[in-house]
Design an enzyme around this catalytic site. Structure first.
Site, PDB file in Angstrom:
ATOM      1  N   TYR A 107       0.842  -1.199   0.000  1.00  0.00           N
ATOM      2  CA  TYR A 107       0.000   0.000   0.000  1.00  0.00           C
ATOM      3  C   TYR A 107       0.876   1.249   0.000  1.00  0.00           C
ATOM      4  O   TYR A 107       1.827   1.373   0.771  1.00  0.00           O
ATOM      5  CB  TYR A 107      -0.910   0.015   1.230  1.00  0.00           C
ATOM      6  CG  TYR A 107      -1.684   1.306   1.371  1.00  0.00           C
ATOM      7  CD1 TYR A 107      -2.810   1.548   0.593  1.00  0.00           C
ATOM      8  CD2 TYR A 107      -1.268   2.296   2.258  1.00  0.00           C
ATOM      9  CE1 TYR A 107      -3.504   2.739   0.697  1.00  0.00           C
ATOM     10  CE2 TYR A 107      -1.955   3.490   2.374  1.00  0.00           C
ATOM     11  CZ  TYR A 107      -3.072   3.705   1.594  1.00  0.00           C
ATOM     12  OH  TYR A 107      -3.756   4.885   1.690  1.00  0.00           O
ATOM     13  N   ASN A 259       1.677  10.380   6.869  1.00  0.00           N
ATOM     14  CA  ASN A 259       0.656   9.495   7.429  1.00  0.00           C
ATOM     15  C   ASN A 259       0.945   9.207   8.898  1.00  0.00           C
ATOM     16  O   ASN A 259       1.445   8.139   9.256  1.00  0.00           O
ATOM     17  CB  ASN A 259       0.609   8.193   6.617  1.00  0.00           C
ATOM     18  CG  ASN A 259      -0.608   7.356   6.974  1.00  0.00           C
ATOM     19  OD1 ASN A 259      -1.460   7.780   7.733  1.00  0.00           O
ATOM     20  ND2 ASN A 259      -0.679   6.163   6.421  1.00  0.00           N
ATOM     21  N   ARG A 353     -14.754  25.529  50.282  1.00  0.00           N
ATOM     22  CA  ARG A 353     -14.758  24.306  51.101  1.00  0.00           C
ATOM     23  C   ARG A 353     -14.583  23.037  50.278  1.00  0.00           C
ATOM     24  O   ARG A 353     -13.994  22.066  50.746  1.00  0.00           O
ATOM     25  CB  ARG A 353     -16.048  24.257  51.928  1.00  0.00           C
ATOM     26  CG  ARG A 353     -16.196  23.043  52.813  1.00  0.00           C
ATOM     27  CD  ARG A 353     -17.213  23.276  53.925  1.00  0.00           C
ATOM     28  NE  ARG A 353     -18.421  23.918  53.465  1.00  0.00           N
ATOM     29  CZ  ARG A 353     -19.580  23.290  53.190  1.00  0.00           C
ATOM     30  NH1 ARG A 353     -19.653  21.979  53.323  1.00  0.00           N
ATOM     31  NH2 ARG A 353     -20.651  23.965  52.810  1.00  0.00           N
ATOM     32  N   ASN A 383       1.188   4.036   8.396  1.00  0.00           N
ATOM     33  CA  ASN A 383       0.669   2.824   7.746  1.00  0.00           C
ATOM     34  C   ASN A 383       1.108   2.827   6.280  1.00  0.00           C
ATOM     35  O   ASN A 383       1.020   3.869   5.625  1.00  0.00           O
ATOM     36  CB  ASN A 383      -0.859   2.809   7.829  1.00  0.00           C
ATOM     37  CG  ASN A 383      -1.466   1.657   7.048  1.00  0.00           C
ATOM     38  OD1 ASN A 383      -1.208   0.511   7.376  1.00  0.00           O
ATOM     39  ND2 ASN A 383      -2.255   1.968   6.030  1.00  0.00           N
ATOM     40  N   LYS A 455     -14.710  45.904  39.290  1.00  0.00           N
ATOM     41  CA  LYS A 455     -16.015  45.669  38.653  1.00  0.00           C
ATOM     42  C   LYS A 455     -15.847  45.294  37.175  1.00  0.00           C
ATOM     43  O   LYS A 455     -16.420  44.313  36.689  1.00  0.00           O
ATOM     44  CB  LYS A 455     -16.912  46.904  38.801  1.00  0.00           C
ATOM     45  CG  LYS A 455     -18.323  46.684  38.256  1.00  0.00           C
ATOM     46  CD  LYS A 455     -19.194  47.909  38.476  1.00  0.00           C
ATOM     47  CE  LYS A 455     -19.620  48.044  39.927  1.00  0.00           C
ATOM     48  NZ  LYS A 455     -20.541  46.952  40.344  1.00  0.00           N
ATOM     49  N   GLU A 483     -13.159  11.096   2.626  1.00  0.00           N
ATOM     50  CA  GLU A 483     -12.368  10.378   1.614  1.00  0.00           C
ATOM     51  C   GLU A 483     -13.131   9.178   1.069  1.00  0.00           C
ATOM     52  O   GLU A 483     -12.750   8.034   1.249  1.00  0.00           O
ATOM     53  CB  GLU A 483     -11.011   9.985   2.214  1.00  0.00           C
ATOM     54  CG  GLU A 483      -9.926   9.720   1.205  1.00  0.00           C
ATOM     55  CD  GLU A 483      -9.690   8.236   0.980  1.00  0.00           C
ATOM     56  OE1 GLU A 483      -9.792   7.811  -0.181  1.00  0.00           O
ATOM     57  OE2 GLU A 483      -9.432   7.516   1.959  1.00  0.00           O
ATOM     58  N   ASN A 486     -13.866   5.991   2.981  1.00  0.00           N
ATOM     59  CA  ASN A 486     -12.771   5.149   3.481  1.00  0.00           C
ATOM     60  C   ASN A 486     -12.426   5.574   4.907  1.00  0.00           C
ATOM     61  O   ASN A 486     -12.313   4.746   5.808  1.00  0.00           O
ATOM     62  CB  ASN A 486     -11.546   5.285   2.570  1.00  0.00           C
ATOM     63  CG  ASN A 486     -10.354   4.502   3.104  1.00  0.00           C
ATOM     64  OD1 ASN A 486     -10.486   3.333   3.452  1.00  0.00           O
ATOM     65  ND2 ASN A 486      -9.197   5.142   3.182  1.00  0.00           N
TER      66      ASN A 486
END
Length: 715
Positions: A107, A259, A353, A383, A455, A483, A486
């Site tokens: 890939y 990636n 408190r 990947n 104030k 995408e 996917n």
């Protein structure tokens, strides 16, 4: 030797902070081990690490404080790559080239990307070039008022984290590219990345593609130099001393660069470094709040918190207990409570408190998020992963930045809750119905009708708090499928980190505003003590002169009134009358007269005789007091303003003094009054700037420097 043969053992070492591996296949024990010890000790370690001059990168031991230091670039910190990592990086890079030459289908090496990964090509280098081109989809808004560029601190953080990931040798990239990114960092050359456009799954693709664009010399790539000058890719390479030409990416190298999750995790690291310090600051400010509000320290008692079991709560209470232990304010408040137990409620309000119960879980969230992000920046998160030892590419999803999105959502909620507590405490502090005798709005002038103190600051705090509460809403629940379906679930890690960064910025506005108000309250308590002492001495003096003897020098029954008159001065809130102390409409004169009238009623028989009548003395007492008291009060004010007060400031005897000293002496702030020109915003701005420069860290830690890491023993 195979560089990945002992991968499992390496993972164990990484998870266990470099210690010897043990049986912990799911990493839970290592995660729990990382949370041992106090949060404060961890913050001290973070600060110490932040200030070290060198970051040694090896892929496994990077910390959020190191990321924050490189991001800020204000400490002269440099980055050095571990030579031990070179062989592993080269092995994975060589594997990619060999696998492609052998016809292996991988890939992003031989295939298209994402939903179009069914496409195939043998032009591996051209594929990487196209990857960078189509991912350069960001908008910068150059020439417009809208700034759409990622802050340079976040970009530097991302560069460091990406180098650290790629050094582990699972990504198929040349070591020379990592050296080039390191040179950019060390020479303060920062690529320009778009602020928006990433969903942090598959990694931070769009922003990271601009780092890759600079490395490959894309004509649209830009960088910023050390002096803020804009550089093109060629100028950036020259300024960084990168000797080679632009990189021609080999197969997988473009994917290795883009990636992954470093933009989200890098910014998250910067955010968490500050969030941890702000959490400690909120604990200390809560203790100072208890001091100036004359709070009862019982709320920090260890047994209360031990019975609740939560470590964050126990630590928050113990830190507050340490600051309040021996505090001169606490001692003085105890005496006041003994004089009149009914003057204030038996229990302090919740903002005081229950501050340990409120802050404790928030500290736990921030601490757990810190560890989660620290694991992420030491992870391999791209990947496919190249497993040289098994001769294969693993197709998975470590680019999914869910740890970032979830940690940042949780941290942002914690930051918002800290801000909510600060606002609640601030609101009590400026409200004279709740603040136990301090003037309304913390006004310090002689004439409260021409001084409205804090104030405007309270209005600003309400604005800050409102925006902060809005930001507390989650980001990760707004995922959109991307995408071509996917990337149908994605982490939104960087978006969440950006929003958490905004939240931290707002808390950094609230914190100095609140601390300036606390310092004002400290000064007002000092002024109050001196004014009350003056009133008391004057009332005593006038009482002795007018009530002790009769017209013939004999002892008068009214001499017994003095003790009760002084009790009134002790009990009455000084600022309720001090602008006009002898006014018949103010409580001091009314209650002093009431004492004399009550003594006269109790002296009924003697009242029939003019020579022994207490009632007949009232006019003389009041007239002399009206003559003397205003002059004495003004004299006490002038002495205070000239630094010559009869009674020194109690804060100097307290463990919280280092923060007060820093604000007043180092920053040159002063007590604000309507009689002077300086505004609250000017003082808050000074402190905000100092906080952004990290200058508050040392005085903050000095306040709790003597704490031994445990609550006081029960006795």
């Amino acid at each position: 030797m195979d560089t990945h043969a002992n991968a499992d053992a390496t993972f164990c070492l990484t998870a266990n902070n470099g210690q010897q591996p043990r049986h912990d296949p799911l990493n839970w024990a290592a995660a729990a081990e990382a949370l041992k010890g106090s949060h404060l000790d961890e913050v001290k370690r973070m600060v110490s690490e932040y200030r070290k001059p060198l970051v040694n990168l090896g892929g496994q031991t990077l910390t959020i404080s190191q990321v924050a230091a490189i991001a800020a670039n204000d400490q002269g910190v440099s980055v050095q790559l571990s030579e031990a990592s070179r062989a592993g990086v080269k092995a994975s890079s060589d594997w990619v080239m060999d696998s492609m030459n052998n016809g292996t289908d991988s890939y992003g090496v031989t295939t298209g990307f994402g939903a179009t990964s069914h496409r195939r090509t043998k032009q591996g280098g051209a594929l990487q070039k196209e990857l960078i081109r189509f991912l350069n989809a960001g908008i910068f808004g150059n020439g417009t008022e809208t700034n759409c560029t990622l802050p340079h601190t976040a970009t530097r953080a991302a560069m460091l984290v990406r180098i650290n990931t790629l050094l582990q040798g699972y990504s198929g990239i040349r070591f020379e590219i990592l050296e080039a990114i390191t040179k950019l960092l060390n020479n303060n050359i920062t690529p320009c990345l778009p602020l928006r456009g990433t969903i942090t799954a598959s990694g931070d693709l769009v922003p990271l593609s601009y780092i890759a664009g600079l490395l490959t010399g894309r004509p649209n790539s830009k960088a910023v130099g050390p002096n803020g000058e804009t550089l093109n890719a060629k100028e950036a390479f020259q300024a960084a001393g990168i000797g080679s030409d632009f990189f021609e990416l080999q197969p997988k190298e473009g994917l290795a660069l883009v990636n992954g999750t470093p933009v989200g995790s890098g910014l998250a690291s910067v955010v968490l470094f500050e969030a941890n310090i702000l959490a400690v600051l909120s604990e200390v400010l809560s203790a100072i709040f208890a001091e100036v509000m004359q709070g009862k320290p019982e709320f920090t008692d260890h047994l209360t918190h031990k019975l609740k079991h939560h470590p964050g709560q126990i630590e928050a209470a113990a830190i507050m207990e340490h600051i309040l232990d021996g505090s001169s304010y606490v001692k003085a408040a105890k005496k006041l409570h003994e004089i009149d137990p009914l003057q204030k409620p038996k229990q302090d309000r919740y903002a005081l408190r229950t501050s340990p119960q409120w802050l404790g879980p928030l500290v736990e969230v921030i601490r757990f998020s810190t560890k989660s992000i620290e694991r992420e920046i030491n992870s391999v998160n791209d990947n496919p992963l190249i497993d040289v030892s098994r001769n294969k590419a693993l197709h998975g999803g470590n680019f999914q930045g869910t740890p970032i999105g979830v940690s940042m959502d949780n941290t942002r909620l914690a930051v918002a809750s800290i801000g909510k507590l600060m606002f609640a405490q601030f609101s009590e502090l400026v409200n004279d119905f709740y603040n136990n005798g301090l003037p309304s709005n913390l006004s310090a002038s002689r004439n409260p009708s021409l001084d409205y103190g804090f104030k405007g600051t309270e209005i600003a705090m309400a604005s800050y708090c409102s925006e902060l509460q809005y930001l507390a809403n989650p980001v990760t629940s707004h995922v959109q499928s991307a995408e071509q379906h996917n990337q149908d679930v994605n982490s939104l890690g960087l978006i969440s980190a950006r929003k958490t960064n905004e939240a931290v910025e707002i808390l950094k506005l609230m914190s100095p505003t609140y601390l300036i108000a606390l310092c004002q309250a400290i000064d007002l308590r000092h002024l109050e003590e001196n004014l009350k002492n003056t009133v008391k001495n004057t009332v005593s003096q006038v009482a002795k002169r007018t009530l002790t003897t009769g017209v013939n020098g004999e002892l008068h029954p009214s001499r017994f009134c003095e003790k009760d008159l002084l009790k009134i001065v002790d009990r009455e809130y000084c600022f309720a009358y001090i602008d006009d102390p002898c006014s018949a409409t103010y409580p001091l004169m009314q209650k002093l007269r009431q004492v004399l009238v009550e003594h006269a009623l109790a002296n009924a028989e003697n009242e029939k005789n003019v020579n022994t009548s207490i009632f007949q003395k009232i006019t003389t007492f009041e007239e002399e007091l009206k003559t003397l008291l205003p002059k004495e009060v003004e004299g006490a004010r002038i002495a205070y303003e000239n630094g010559q007060s009869a009674i020194p400031n109690k804060i100097k005897e307290c463990r919280s003094y280092p923060l007060y000293k820093f604000v007043r002496e180092e920053l040159g702030t002063e007590m604000l009054t309507g009689e002077k020109v300086r505004s609250p915003g000017e003082e808050c701005d000074k402190l905000f700037t100092a906080m952004c420069q990290g200058k508050i860290i040392d005085p903050l830690l000095e306040c709790i420097g003597e704490w031994n890491g445990a609550p006081l023993p029960l006795c």
